[in-house]
Design a protein around this motif. Structure first.
Motif, short mmCIF file in Angstrom:
data_model
loop_
_atom_site.label_atom_id
_atom_site.label_comp_id
_atom_site.label_asym_id
_atom_site.label_seq_id
_atom_site.Cartn_x
_atom_site.Cartn_y
_atom_site.Cartn_z
N ASN A 86 3.40 0.13 6.94
CA ASN A 86 3.19 1.43 6.31
C ASN A 86 3.79 1.41 4.92
O ASN A 86 4.96 1.05 4.76
N THR A 119 -1.47 2.75 6.22
CA THR A 119 -1.23 1.62 7.09
C THR A 119 -2.08 0.47 6.59
O THR A 119 -3.30 0.60 6.51
N GLN A 140 0.72 8.09 2.59
CA GLN A 140 1.25 6.95 3.32
C GLN A 140 0.06 6.18 3.92
O GLN A 140 -0.85 6.80 4.47
#
Length: 878
Positions: free
Chosen positions: A830, A816, A814
């Motif tokens: 995200n 950002t 994941q």
RNA sequence: GGGGGCUUGGCGGAAUUGGUAGACGCGCUGGACUUAAAAUCCAGUGACUUAUGUCGUGCGGGUUCGAUUCCCGCAGCCCCUACCA
């Protein structure tokens, strides 16, 4: 600073004893036949000046961190220590304090060894060498004789600084403002027979090979290149009008400007000048004025260019109808080129100045390319750039490059000149008229000349019973030492009383470390070659030229003499540590007196914030910050610091903040923080219970339980990333970054422990902490060793392999990603790491904040950099 | 004169090498614990702003969707070397 949570003094002594008992850092002197790679890490060895200071600590700790890291990474590591024993300070101590140089030196060595050992360095002390020991320098004497037989050594007359009162030769640093440092008498120049090494023979190779040293700082390579100073030019012969068959040669890099010549100038020690002076007392006077000036003027910038018109003329080599005045001049150096120049005022600033002083013609022969036949205004300064030739007969209209080529061809044709390669570097004069150095193994016989001492008579040792009160060279004054019989004809003869430059010892010590106690030869060739070249050399920039160049010369010379095969470069990688600086303090001085320096610990700030001599409350003069040195007394003693905080804290502190190659201003503020970190590790470590399963720790990081909570999972990812970063940083002297990464990981595992108490999180916490200990161990070896012993009693931390990260754990699933509009960040999103550009763009454009910002704007373009950033280019819609 | 380097909060310094400026630490401020202090722990800490925000990597320009990072110019500091023909 915090109250110690453990007794560092006892703990550190115990650790050091255990390492010594296990012989962990000892490497046998032998040829290895295993496949384990080797790594030789060497810091420039210290001169035993008295006590270690924090500069030494920083230097040896950074090498130690690398040595320990490489050891854990599976290398045979050679990390030795020795002493550069010979040197002038020992002799000064003898003169000033009536201690024998040998006693002074060995006392200092004992002190400094003890001090260094408190740092817990991973050094193979069994390999310790001292260069003033005859067991060391006897091999050097053999080398000198071998060099002699290969014609790498010769004797010639050279100028030295002579103190007429002390009746002794002075080193350059002993000449202060042209006067002897002790006698204050004007220094004279004297010709003495001296030994030199033919380093110029290798100038071209030393220059060319710089290109192969790609792991050296480029500044050092540039400095060596400039020092060797290769230039391409021509040697031009000028005959003398008044004396048939007499001529002198001039070296020039600008033969193209020959038609602009308006005078010639010779160095004051040029043979033709010496000859002319015999019948000209005023010239004799001029020469001695210049020679004294030469020594006194450190700042040459404002020095006037002076000349003495000689009673003869030079014939222009291209037109014998032109005769040029010839001067003896103070701005021409005998040491460079041929010691003679032709002056072309229009195109050389020095010549220009000289011409102005003596009203000589200034003829411009090179015009700027841009001038295009326009009339040129008179020059206000020399024009030194390339251009188009004018006023130069057959060269007119050519550019500088082709004019050079043509003129050289022309000169060769007429026999008046030839192309020449010139080097700025000189042969290395190694004779020193001093006691505390390696005796030069030669005997001077009136019938046989200079005869090498027979090998079986080596070493020529220094006599202990010498008298420094007589002045001059004590070896020369010794009643019996120099009187020997000639090895060849057996008639009475005299020993050479000069000793070798101390750069001689440091030019091959790195090879001796490979086989340090070999009584028969300097080192076994095979053993030395399995370690050399030194993989990582560490030292100050002040040695960028001399020491490093001499060592490079030595490895070539040693190859020529059969000591080594195929080892031409001694140091494959070089790191220059930054200087450690501190303000200087001195009592106010009266004019003409030398400074009375004060050590920082002798001063303090009074209540008005003024720095005073603590004992007398006298205000002191605060000088600018300079490199720590014994002479300025601005050194900081680390011993007290080690006692108060412990070696680990000091080690951590000196490599924590500044990058190691940067010059630092010493301050102790922050050392408490280093100690706090160690205390924190200690407290955490004490929470863990000993491992009952006797797990063997390998390089592999264990696999965590399935289904970790997100925070534990993040810690585990950070752990792998930290291993990756620290492994890189420790090998590239990035200790400040390595420490920051480890501290960040510690913060993360501490907050995990605070927030999660399940078994799996505890497991993550414990395992991460173990890895932290292994990563930070090269920097703080004692406390990590002791903690490891508590939690894994059957293992020794220093013997564990280096942890290896798993790339699977360093990839993020994941991410950002910031969203920019016209380069300004407006939001963050995200997204899954494998999201396509289209997906990212779609998500970004759907964000409320982005929609808000794009109101009344038209999107012109969207740049999506996968897994990095998205930038929306928009402009007001019309 | 020649060569090289540096300049980021109050301080030391990070920044995946052109992609979230200020990681990590020091210092400081506030709080918890304590009779009190030390130690420890928690929170805050580039500037301006009530906030949304705006500005910000020595100064001025340029290249770029985007510059602490690359290019040009300037300033300040530092190091090396020096009359090198």
């Amino acid at each position: 600073m915090s109250a110690p949570s453990f007794d560092h003094a006892t703990l550190e002594t115990q650790c050091q004893q255990e390492w010594e008992k296990l012989g962990i850092f000892h490497v046998p002197v032998k040829k290895f036949n295993d496949s384990k790679p080797r790594f030789y890490v060497l810091e420039m060895f210290p001169y035993p000046s008295g006590d270690i200071h924090v500069g030494h600590v920083r230097n040896y700790v950074m090498g130690d961190i690398l040595a320990r890291t490489k050891r854990a990474q599976g290398f045979h590591v050679l990390h030795p220590m020795g002493w550069d024993g010979f040197g002038l300070p020992a002799e000064n101590a003898a003169i000033e304090r009536h201690v024998h140089p040998k006693d002074w030196t060995y006392k200092n060595i004992n002190t400094m060894r003890k001090q260094l050992k408190t740092l817990g360095l991973a050094i193979d002390w069994a390999r310790e060498i001292t260069t003033c020991d005859p067991e060391y320098y006897k091999h050097e004497q053999k080398m000198f004789i071998d060099f002699f037989h290969k014609d790498l050594v010769y004797q010639s007359e050279t100028y030295v600084n002579w103190d007429p009162v002390e009746q002794t030769v002075l080193a350059n640093e002993q000449v202060v403002n042209g006067k002897g440092w002790r006698s204050n008498a004007p220094v004279e120049r004297r010709l003495l027979p001296q030994w030199s090494l033919r380093i110029t023979l290798m100038a071209e190779d030393l220059l060319q090979a710089l290109d192969t040293l790609d792991k050296w700082p480029s500044e050092v390579r540039t400095m060596q290149k400039n020092w060797i100073g290769k230039s391409l030019g021509a040697e031009v012969s000028f005959s003398i009008k008044e004396h048939k068959n007499t001529s002198f040669n001039v070296y020039t890099t600008r033969p193209d400007t020959l038609f602009g010549a308006s005078f010639c100038a010779l160095a004051v020690d040029h043979p033709l000048v010496t000859q002319a002076a015999q019948s000209l007392p005023q010239l004799q006077e001029f020469i001695s004025t210049c020679q004294n000036e030469k020594l006194s003027e450190a700042a040459l910038e404002n020095k006037k260019k002076e000349g003495f018109l000689l009673p003869f003329h030079a014939v222009h080599p291209l037109d014998d109808s032109i005769s040029l005045p010839v001067y003896a001049s103070n701005f021409v150096l005998m040491e460079y080129g041929t010691g003679a120049i032709f002056g072309c005022p229009a195109h050389d600033q020095r010549d220009f100045d000289f011409a102005k002083t003596y009203n000589l013609p200034i003829t411009q022969v090179v015009a700027p390319t841009s001038s295009q036949n326009k009339e040129l205004p008179p020059l206000s300064q020399a024009f030194t750039e390339d251009g188009i030739l004018i006023n130069s007969h057959f060269l007119n209209g050519m550019d500088t490059t082709s004019a050079k080529k043509h003129i050289i061809e022309h000169l060769e044709h007429t026999g008046k000149g030839k192309p020449t390669v010139n080097y700025r570097i000189h042969d290395w004069g190694v004779s020193r008229q001093r006691y505390w150095g390696c005796p030069i193994p030669f005997i001077h016989c009136s019938s046989c000349g200079a005869v090498p001492v027979p090998v079986q008579d080596l070493p020529v040792t220094l006599p202990y019973d010498v008298d420094f009160s007589l002045g001059g060279n004590p070896l020369d004054n010794h009643p019996s030492w120099k009187h020997v019989s000639c090895p060849t004809c057996k008639k009475p003869a005299l020993r050479e009383t000069d000793t070798l430059d101390t750069f001689f010892e440091s030019s091959w010590y790195f090879a001796r470390f490979c086989d340090p106690h070999n009584p028969d030869v300097a080192f076994d060739k095979d053993i030395a070659q399995q370690w050399l070249p030194v993989h990582q050399y560490i030292g100050g920039i002040e040695h960028a030229v001399m020491h490093l160049l001499y060592s490079r010369f030595f490895s070539r010379a040693l190859s020529l003499c059969g000591y080594l095969d195929e080892i031409h470069e001694p140091f494959s990688s070089l790191f220059n540590q930054g200087m450690v600086c501190h303000e200087t303090y001195a009592f106010p001085t009266e004019k003409g007196k030398t400074n009375q320096w004060l050590a920082p610990h002798e001063t303090s700030l009074n209540k008005n914030g003024i720095r005073v001599h603590t004992q007398s409350s006298t205000p002191v003069v605060v000088g600018r910050s300079e490199k720590m040195s014994k002479s300025k007394r601005n050194t900081i003693d680390p011993v007290a610091m080690i006692e108060t905080y412990g070696a680990d804290t000091v080690r951590l502190f000196v490599v924590s903040d500044s990058p190691l190659d940067r010059t630092i201003e010493w301050t102790e503020s922050g050392i408490g923080g280093a100690r706090r970190f160690i205390d924190r590790l200690w407290r955490t470590g004490c929470l863990l219970s000993p491992d009952e399963h006797n797990t063997t720790h390998s390089a592999l990081i264990p696999t965590p339980p399935q289904n970790l909570n997100p925070q534990a999972r993040d810690v585990w990812k950070q752990l792998h990333a930290t291993v990756k970063h620290v492994s890189q940083d420790l090998q590239t002297f990035g200790t400040n970054r390595a420490i920051a990464h480890v501290r960040a990981l510690c913060n993360a595992i501490d907050s995990l422990k605070e927030q999660h108490h399940d078994t799996d999180s505890l497991w993550v916490f414990e395992q991460s902490f173990r890895i932290v200990l292994r990563l930070i161990a090269p920097i703080i070896p004692h406390v990590t060793h002791a903690l490891w012993k508590k939690i894994s009693p059957n293992e020794t931390l220093s013997l564990l392999p280096w942890p290896q990260y798993d790339p699977l754990w360093t990839t993020q699933e994941q991410l950002t990603i910031p969203i920019q509009i016209n380069g300004k960040i407006r939001d963050k999103i995200n997204v899954p790491a494998d999201a396509s550009r289209e997906t990212i763009e779609k998500i970004a454009l759907a964000q409320p904040k982005i929609i808000q910002h794009l109101k009344n704007q038209q999107v012109r373009k969207t740049i999506v950099v996968a897994s990095r950033i998205i930038n929306i280019v928009a402009s007001p819609s019309t």
